[in-house]
Motif scaffolding. Sequence first.
Motif, PDB file in Angstrom:
ATOM      1  N   GLY A 291      -9.393  38.636 -14.127  1.00 46.38           N
ATOM      2  CA  GLY A 291      -9.712  37.134 -14.715  1.00 46.38           C
ATOM      3  C   GLY A 291     -10.397  37.299 -15.588  1.00 46.38           C
ATOM      4  O   GLY A 291     -10.719  38.455 -16.862  1.00 46.38           O
ATOM      5  N   SER A 305     -12.306  36.756  -9.892  1.00 44.53           N
ATOM      6  CA  SER A 305     -13.198  35.239 -10.362  1.00 44.53           C
ATOM      7  C   SER A 305     -11.731  34.506 -10.789  1.00 44.53           C
ATOM      8  O   SER A 305     -11.390  34.606 -11.653  1.00 44.53           O
ATOM      9  CB  SER A 305     -14.389  34.574 -10.535  1.00 44.53           C
ATOM     10  OG  SER A 305     -14.463  33.662 -10.648  1.00 44.53           O
ATOM     11  N   GLU A 306     -11.036  32.714 -10.241  1.00 44.36           N
ATOM     12  CA  GLU A 306     -10.762  32.628 -10.913  1.00 44.36           C
ATOM     13  C   GLU A 306     -11.810  31.709 -12.451  1.00 44.36           C
ATOM     14  O   GLU A 306     -10.575  30.909 -13.463  1.00 44.36           O
ATOM     15  CB  GLU A 306     -10.095  30.914 -10.090  1.00 44.36           C
ATOM     16  CG  GLU A 306      -9.420  31.415  -9.200  1.00 44.36           C
ATOM     17  CD  GLU A 306      -7.815  32.019  -9.318  1.00 44.36           C
ATOM     18  OE1 GLU A 306      -7.254  31.532 -10.736  1.00 44.36           O
ATOM     19  OE2 GLU A 306      -7.203  33.263  -8.654  1.00 44.36           O
ATOM     20  N   THR A 322     -14.616  33.169  -4.379  1.00 45.23           N
ATOM     21  CA  THR A 322     -12.701  32.361  -3.991  1.00 45.23           C
ATOM     22  C   THR A 322     -13.954  31.874  -4.211  1.00 45.23           C
ATOM     23  O   THR A 322     -14.503  30.991  -4.697  1.00 45.23           O
ATOM     24  CB  THR A 322     -12.349  33.065  -2.501  1.00 45.23           C
ATOM     25  OG1 THR A 322     -13.611  33.135  -1.749  1.00 45.23           O
ATOM     26  CG2 THR A 322     -11.833  34.543  -2.921  1.00 45.23           C
TER      27      THR A 322
END
Length: 348
Positions: A291, A305-306, A322
Motif C-alpha cells: 500500500g 494498509s488501504e 484493516t
Amino acid sequence: EILPVLLCGGSGTRLWPLSREAFPKQFLPLAGEHTLLQATALRAMRVRGALAPLVVCNADHRYVVAEQLNEVGITHPRLLLEPCARNTAPAIAAAAFAAMADGGDPLLLVLPSDHLIKDESGFRSAVETALANAPDKALVTFGIVPERPDTGFGYIRAAASDGALRHVDQFVEKPGIERAREYVASGDYSWNSGMFLFRASTFLAELEANEPDMFARCSEAVERASKDGDALRLDKAAFGAARADSIDYAVMERTQNAFVLPLSIGWNDVGSWNAVWETIEKDAHGNAAHGDVITIDSRNTYARSERLVALIGVEDLVVIETDDALLVAHRDHVQQVKDVVGRLRESG
Ligand code: GDD
Ligand code: MG
C-alpha cells in the motif's frame, strides 16, 4: 498415482488483524496474486502424476475454498468437510480413509495450504526424488535447513548416510528454546516443513499402532460420512470424539519408519508478520510496504494498509491496518500477536 491432500483448517492467529477466524491466512494473498491456498493447489497439480487435490477443511469454509479453487481453474475440487477442528492427525487420517474408500491405496502428498515456496521446480524434483527413493512403508518428510532456534517447528535428526533420503533418528516437535538452540548449534537437525509423502495404508497402519482410538473414530467418521455434491461431510459425533492432536506428536515423534529429504526451495511458513516481511522487497533501509507508505528516517519497518501511512523516526515496527483494527507491534514481539486473539476470544 499421487493424491495431494491440502490441509486447510488452520486459524493463522499470528497474522491478526488480517487473518481472522472466518478468513484465516490460507485464504489471503500474502505474496503475489494468488492466495496461499490457490498457490498450494497449483503447485500440487503440477507434480507429475498428481490427481486433483483433496482439500480437508472446516465445513464453514466450504464455499471460500470452492470459490478460490474455481478461480484458478479447479472446478470440481474434492472436499472433505470437518464438523470441528481436531488438528492434523485426524484430518490426515480422515483423508486417508476417504482415499481408500473406493478400493485404491494412493500415495498421499500432504501439504499445508498456508506456506510459500519460491522454487517450484525444486519442490517438484524433491517430490520425484522422494518417490524414487522411498522404501516401502516409509513416512517421508521434507527437511529445511534451520535459520534460527524457532520453537514453532519440528526438529529432525537424520541418520548418517550418503543417500538423498535419510532415515530419521529423532523427531522432536516444538522443543523448548534451550533445546532448539542446541539443535541449531549442533548442525545435525533440520526443520520439519510439515509436508509429508506416504501411502494411505502406511499412514493408517502407523496411526492404528500409535493412536488406536483416533484411528477408530476417524474410520467411523468416514464410514458414516454423508455425500453433499463434490463434498464429503465427516460424521460429527465420530470425528468430534477423536482426540485432537497433530501428526507430528501423534505419529512422527513415535514412528520408526520416518525418512527425511532435505530441501532448499525458498520455503517460508509465513507464520508471523516478520516472516511476511522477509518475503517482500525492501527499500535501502529495510522498509517494506503493502500500500501507500511514506517512510522518513525509519528502518526495518513493515506497513500494510488501504490508507496512506507515514512512518517517521521509527525502527523495527510492524503496522497493519484493516477496516476494523490497527496493529502496531515491535518486530521482536510479533509472536505475541496470537495473545491479542486470545484476549479477544476471552472477552467474546
Ligand atoms: N483440515 C485441517 N484441520 N487442517 C488443519 C487443522 C485442522 O484441524 N489444524 C491445522 N491445519 C492445517 C493448517 O492450516 C496448516 O496448513 C497445517 O495444517 C499445519 O498446521 P499448523 O497449525 O500450521 O502447524 P504448525 O505450523 O504449528 O506446525 C507444523 O508445521 C511446521 C512447519 O510450518 C508441524 O508439522 C511442525 O513440525 C512444522 O515444523
Ligand atoms: Mg503452520
